[in-house]
Motif scaffolding. Sequence first.
Motif, PDB file in Angstrom:
ATOM      1  N   HIS A 287       0.826  -1.207   0.000  1.00 17.37           N
ATOM      2  CA  HIS A 287       0.000   0.000   0.000  1.00 17.37           C
ATOM      3  C   HIS A 287       0.860   1.257   0.000  1.00 17.37           C
ATOM      4  N   LEU A 288       2.138   1.114   0.293  1.00 14.30           N
ATOM      5  CA  LEU A 288       3.107   2.200   0.203  1.00 14.30           C
ATOM      6  C   LEU A 288       4.022   1.912  -0.978  1.00 14.30           C
ATOM      7  N   ARG A 289       4.732   2.883  -1.431  1.00 15.63           N
ATOM      8  CA  ARG A 289       5.774   2.667  -2.418  1.00 15.63           C
ATOM      9  C   ARG A 289       7.078   3.045  -1.736  1.00 15.63           C
ATOM     10  N   ILE A 290       7.905   2.038  -1.466  1.00 16.28           N
ATOM     11  CA  ILE A 290       9.153   2.273  -0.743  1.00 16.28           C
ATOM     12  C   ILE A 290      10.317   1.813  -1.591  1.00 16.28           C
ATOM     13  N   ILE A 291      11.299   2.677  -1.732  1.00 15.87           N
ATOM     14  CA  ILE A 291      12.530   2.351  -2.442  1.00 15.87           C
ATOM     15  C   ILE A 291      13.612   2.200  -1.382  1.00 15.87           C
ATOM     16  N   HIS A 292      14.235   1.039  -1.301  1.00 14.97           N
ATOM     17  CA  HIS A 292      15.162   0.716  -0.214  1.00 14.97           C
ATOM     18  C   HIS A 292      16.409   1.604  -0.233  1.00 14.97           C
TER      19      HIS A 292
ATOM     20  N   ASN B 173      22.354  -6.330   4.455  1.00 12.39           N
ATOM     21  CA  ASN B 173      20.940  -6.026   4.680  1.00 12.39           C
ATOM     22  C   ASN B 173      20.014  -7.140   4.196  1.00 12.39           C
ATOM     23  N   ILE B 174      20.601  -8.268   3.801  1.00 11.97           N
ATOM     24  CA  ILE B 174      19.831  -9.455   3.459  1.00 11.97           C
ATOM     25  C   ILE B 174      20.154 -10.506   4.511  1.00 11.97           C
ATOM     26  N   LEU B 175      19.182 -10.838   5.329  1.00  6.34           N
ATOM     27  CA  LEU B 175      19.374 -11.822   6.382  1.00  6.34           C
ATOM     28  C   LEU B 175      18.823 -13.161   5.914  1.00  6.34           C
ATOM     29  N   LEU B 176      19.507 -14.232   6.266  1.00  9.70           N
ATOM     30  CA  LEU B 176      19.027 -15.581   5.956  1.00  9.70           C
ATOM     31  C   LEU B 176      18.596 -16.231   7.263  1.00  9.70           C
ATOM     32  N   ASP B 177      17.334 -16.647   7.315  1.00  7.47           N
ATOM     33  CA  ASP B 177      16.859 -17.286   8.536  1.00  7.47           C
ATOM     34  C   ASP B 177      17.368 -18.723   8.616  1.00  7.47           C
TER      35      ASP B 177
ATOM     36  N   SER C  50      16.268  -6.286   5.300  1.00  9.53           N
ATOM     37  CA  SER C  50      16.246  -5.487   6.526  1.00  9.53           C
ATOM     38  C   SER C  50      16.831  -4.106   6.264  1.00  9.53           C
ATOM     39  N   ASP C  51      16.850  -3.314   7.296  1.00 12.26           N
ATOM     40  CA  ASP C  51      17.479  -1.996   7.344  1.00 12.26           C
ATOM     41  C   ASP C  51      16.958  -1.040   6.290  1.00 12.26           C
ATOM     42  N   PHE C  52      15.824  -0.461   6.605  1.00 15.35           N
ATOM     43  CA  PHE C  52      15.246   0.538   5.728  1.00 15.35           C
ATOM     44  C   PHE C  52      15.708   1.930   6.118  1.00 15.35           C
ATOM     45  N   GLY C  53      16.911   2.035   6.662  1.00 16.05           N
ATOM     46  CA  GLY C  53      17.442   3.301   7.167  1.00 16.05           C
ATOM     47  C   GLY C  53      17.491   4.409   6.141  1.00 16.05           C
ATOM     48  N   THR C  54      17.695   4.068   4.877  1.00 20.05           N
ATOM     49  CA  THR C  54      17.722   5.113   3.857  1.00 20.05           C
ATOM     50  C   THR C  54      16.601   4.920   2.841  1.00 20.05           C
ATOM     51  N   ALA C  55      15.597   4.151   3.225  1.00 15.81           N
ATOM     52  CA  ALA C  55      14.484   3.914   2.298  1.00 15.81           C
ATOM     53  C   ALA C  55      13.700   5.191   2.082  1.00 15.81           C
ATOM     54  N   LYS C  56      13.166   5.335   0.886  1.00 15.61           N
ATOM     55  CA  LYS C  56      12.352   6.496   0.574  1.00 15.61           C
ATOM     56  C   LYS C  56      10.908   6.078   0.399  1.00 15.61           C
TER      57      LYS C  56
ATOM     58  N   THR D 151       6.947  10.564  -9.203  1.00 20.22           N
ATOM     59  CA  THR D 151       8.070  10.040  -9.980  1.00 20.22           C
ATOM     60  C   THR D 151       9.412  10.452  -9.401  1.00 20.22           C
ATOM     61  N   GLN D 152       9.443  11.494  -8.576  1.00 21.99           N
ATOM     62  CA  GLN D 152      10.684  11.915  -7.946  1.00 21.99           C
ATOM     63  C   GLN D 152      10.472  11.978  -6.446  1.00 21.99           C
ATOM     64  N   GLY D 153      11.490  11.562  -5.703  1.00 28.19           N
ATOM     65  CA  GLY D 153      11.367  11.543  -4.259  1.00 28.19           C
ATOM     66  C   GLY D 153      11.737  12.857  -3.622  1.00 28.19           C
ATOM     67  N   ASN D 154      11.094  13.136  -2.514  1.00 28.61           N
ATOM     68  CA  ASN D 154      11.452  14.275  -1.690  1.00 28.61           C
ATOM     69  C   ASN D 154      12.495  13.788  -0.709  1.00 28.61           C
ATOM     70  N   THR D 155      13.715  14.281  -0.804  1.00 23.69           N
ATOM     71  CA  THR D 155      14.803  13.738   0.004  1.00 23.69           C
ATOM     72  C   THR D 155      14.616  13.987   1.490  1.00 23.69           C
ATOM     73  N   ASN D 156      13.650  14.793   1.881  1.00 27.09           N
ATOM     74  CA  ASN D 156      13.390  15.013   3.293  1.00 27.09           C
ATOM     75  C   ASN D 156      12.482  13.936   3.871  1.00 27.09           C
ATOM     76  N   ARG D 157      11.855  13.101   3.033  1.00 25.82           N
ATOM     77  CA  ARG D 157      10.963  12.045   3.507  1.00 25.82           C
ATOM     78  C   ARG D 157      11.716  10.734   3.586  1.00 25.82           C
ATOM     79  N   VAL D 158      12.381  10.504   4.666  1.00 31.56           N
ATOM     80  CA  VAL D 158      13.125   9.264   4.842  1.00 31.56           C
ATOM     81  C   VAL D 158      12.364   8.374   5.800  1.00 31.56           C
ATOM     82  N   VAL D 159      12.069   7.165   5.353  1.00 35.39           N
ATOM     83  CA  VAL D 159      11.434   6.176   6.222  1.00 35.39           C
ATOM     84  C   VAL D 159      12.560   5.419   6.859  1.00 35.39           C
ATOM     85  N   GLY D 160      12.658   5.423   8.171  1.00 43.04           N
ATOM     86  CA  GLY D 160      13.863   4.863   8.755  1.00 43.04           C
ATOM     87  C   GLY D 160      13.660   3.811   9.797  1.00 43.04           C
TER      88      GLY D 160
END
Length: 193
Positions: free
Chosen positions: A146-151, A158-162, A170-176, A183-192
């Motif tokens: 339901h969201l559009r997230i770019i990692h 950041n790829i864990l193997l169970d 994992s680690d969406f620290g710099t995901a947008k 079509t273009q990201g706002n660099t102030n909107r960081v999902v972390g």
Amino acid sequence: MNQNNHPTDEPVEEIENEESLQYSFETIKLATDNFSEGNKIGEGGFGAGYKGRLSNGQDIAVKRLSMGSTQGDLEFINEVMLVAKLQHRNLVRLFGFSLEGSEKLLIYEFVQNANPRKRANLDWDRRYKIIGGMARGLLYLHEDSHLRIIHRDLKTSNILLDEEMNPKISDFGTAKLFVIDQTQGNTNRVVGT
């Protein structure tokens, strides 16, 4: 629930309010043995990670965000509420958060790494399945959720193997986070995390 209903997607539980995701700082402090070095499992640009165990016996991973974060409390809570709704078998699941004073914590499922012997004996069939799982997780983030997230920081750490060698991103620290038709990201909107 996403529109495509891939068989690998898990049902999304509705999150009523932020209280259902909030943990007390003392609970997490106790679970991580006061963020002890012995429980430290990593360090990244957005903070340190710790393994913990809740009083009910559940293992968790805790990301302690850097004190210098410029993100406000309300923005932090709103983004946690959005990211917590992302559920896919190839994504590390966000359980909740803790917010007390300047302390911002994110609480995740703990992914027990695969046995080193299993990792050392990767045949091409298993590698292909790992790559397919990573691709399904990214497709979910980019297209099916339901969201559009770019990692934006996808790398081997950041790829864990169970234990069953299933990949979890994992680690969406710099995901947008993107609005669906943006079509273009706002660099102030960081999902972390």
